[in-house]
Design an enzyme around this catalytic site. Structure first.
Site, PDB file in Angstrom:
ATOM      1  N   GLY A  65      34.148  34.922  37.076  1.00 46.74           N
ATOM      2  CA  GLY A  65      35.430  35.572  37.291  1.00 46.74           C
ATOM      3  C   GLY A  65      36.530  34.609  37.717  1.00 46.74           C
ATOM      4  O   GLY A  65      36.300  33.427  37.982  1.00 46.74           O
ATOM      5  N   HIS A  66      37.746  35.149  37.810  1.00 49.62           N
ATOM      6  CA  HIS A  66      38.918  34.343  38.129  1.00 49.62           C
ATOM      7  C   HIS A  66      38.811  33.741  39.533  1.00 49.62           C
ATOM      8  O   HIS A  66      38.279  34.348  40.458  1.00 49.62           O
ATOM      9  CB  HIS A  66      40.190  35.177  38.005  1.00 49.62           C
ATOM     10  CG  HIS A  66      40.242  36.341  38.939  1.00 49.62           C
ATOM     11  ND1 HIS A  66      39.564  37.516  38.705  1.00 49.62           N
ATOM     12  CD2 HIS A  66      40.895  36.517  40.112  1.00 49.62           C
ATOM     13  CE1 HIS A  66      39.799  38.358  39.685  1.00 49.62           C
ATOM     14  NE2 HIS A  66      40.607  37.772  40.564  1.00 49.62           N
ATOM     15  N   ASN A  67      39.305  32.524  39.664  1.00 50.33           N
ATOM     16  CA  ASN A  67      39.410  31.789  40.940  1.00 50.33           C
ATOM     17  C   ASN A  67      38.074  31.302  41.488  1.00 50.33           C
ATOM     18  O   ASN A  67      38.022  30.755  42.596  1.00 50.33           O
ATOM     19  CB  ASN A  67      40.103  32.631  42.029  1.00 50.33           C
ATOM     20  CG  ASN A  67      41.503  33.051  41.654  1.00 50.33           C
ATOM     21  OD1 ASN A  67      42.150  32.406  40.829  1.00 50.33           O
ATOM     22  ND2 ASN A  67      41.977  34.135  42.237  1.00 50.33           N
TER      23      ASN A  67
ATOM     24  N   SER B 130      36.994  34.790  42.949  1.00 51.18           N
ATOM     25  CA  SER B 130      37.247  34.075  44.212  1.00 51.18           C
ATOM     26  C   SER B 130      35.982  33.779  44.998  1.00 51.18           C
ATOM     27  O   SER B 130      36.004  33.743  46.235  1.00 51.18           O
ATOM     28  CB  SER B 130      38.235  34.879  45.077  1.00 51.18           C
ATOM     29  OG  SER B 130      39.457  35.071  44.390  1.00 51.18           O
TER      30      SER B 130
END
Length: 363
Positions: A258-260, A278
């Site tokens: 996922g993002h980050n 994250s």
């Protein structure tokens, strides 16, 4: 493609015995191996089928009695899987992609193509992209605007890399891998039921139904050297800063990052692992197949999660975990044992209740 027994042993740093000039054309299982094959029997149980084939040479476990098997030559491997790594690399015939730039490829005039790069049929390379020397861009691949791809990368067919992604040397992407898709980031105008549940662990509060608004991903992806991404795996772009994958990481098929997310080096994520946004992951972390990781936590260096583990909270360095929720493996094993005993325990409780009831009525 052919090698002598001596050449193979020398390349792998292994000991060879017998007729070292024998020529080998491919590796095979003992029961189907022919006279020009190298039979692979690196444990005694695999050697049981040696007599069914016609192999003259084999790669065997250290100390094997190769002459008793009727072989003319043998290569002895103290660490079999390590030997397999080198041998399969030598014997791999590749995918048969052509060299040079295919006439149907679409390459923007502003792209920089390094020396010896191969670009397959119907591949697209966007403006400002930089492709490192010796790289292979397979058929139907897409390399977006301002992407940087290091030397000797291999993109199998239908790999997609979004704009501004930066990737190091010797990158490998299996068919259908997607890197740099937008993150799964949405928000409601007012506090949503999902936000309330995160705070209350169960109560949605008085939040009303609302439509979701997207948060765009501006951060792209940064990938280190010697990374491999499996078929149909996906790595989302970061929201503001990039999603980061460290040197030497290996992602299996259908893994989602996922993002980050930020990972350290030399991590191994098995098939269908899903890592939420994250998450901070240390070095040398191993996540077994179908591991799920909740967002905004950290996983320390050297953590190993068994297949199917659901990680819902921070994990300290070096811990081995299993289960849902993921806890120490030995503790989860005891929980499993206790669960298996529950039906018998309930029968015993029922019998005790019945006995106590009869005793009370007799008084």
């Amino acid at each position: 493609m052919s090698y002598t027994i001596e050449e193979i042993a020398h390349a792998l740093g292994l000991e060879a015995r017998g007729e070292l000039s024998l020529t080998i054309r491919r590796a095979a299982e003992p029961g189907t191996a022919g006279p020009d094959d190298l039979a692979l029997a690196m444990a005694p149980k695999y050697a049981e089928d040696m007599g069914k084939g016609r192999a003259r040479a084999a790669m065997l476990w250290d100390g094997a009695d190769w002459q008793a098997m009727g072989l003319a030559a043998a290569i002895l491997a103290p660490r079999p899987r390590m030997a397999m790594s080198g041998l399969t690399g030598m014997m791999d015939p590749g995918q048969g992609f052509g060299t040079g730039i295919h006439p149907t490829a679409v390459i923007d005039p502003g792209a920089e193509i390094g020396i010896g790069v191969s670009v397959g049929p119907l591949a697209i390379i966007g403006a400002g992209a930089k492709i490192g020397a010796g790289s292979v861009i397979g058929p139907h691949c897409y390399v977006g605007t301002d992407v940087e791809l290091g030397e000797n990368a291999v993109l199998r067919e239908m790999v997609s890399i979004g704009a501004r992604v930066k990737i190091g040397a010797r990158f490998i992407a299996q068919p259908g891998a997607r890197i740099g898709s937008d993150g799964f980031s949405f928000v409601t105008p007012e506090v949503s039921g999902a936000e309330n549940v995160r705070k209350t662990m169960g109560d949605q509060g008085d939040a009303k139904a609302q439509s979701w608004l997207r948060i765009h991903s501006l951060g792209s992806v940064r990938i280190g050297d010697d990374v491999e991404v499996g078929a149909n795996a996906t790595i989302d772009s970061g929201t503001i800063r990039p999603t980061e994958i460290g040197d030497g990481c290996k992602l299996d098929n259908l893994v989602h990052v996922g993002h980050n997310v930020r990972t350290g080096r030399d991590c191994l994520f098995a098939g269908q692992t899903g890592i939420s946004g994250s998450v901070e992951i240390g070095n040398n972390v191993v996540l077994g197949g179908q591991t799920g990781v909740v967002d905004n936590i950290f996983i320390g260096d050297g953590v190993i999660a068994a297949g199917g583990t659901k990680i819902l909270s921070n994990v300290p360095a070096g811990r081995v975990i299993m289960g849902y929720p993921g806890v120490k493996m030995d503790a989860q094993t005891e929980i499993y044992k206790a669960q298996r005993r529950l039906p018998r325990l309930m029968r015993d409780v029922a019998a005790l209740k019945k006995a106590v009831s009869k005793f009370g009525s007799s008084e």
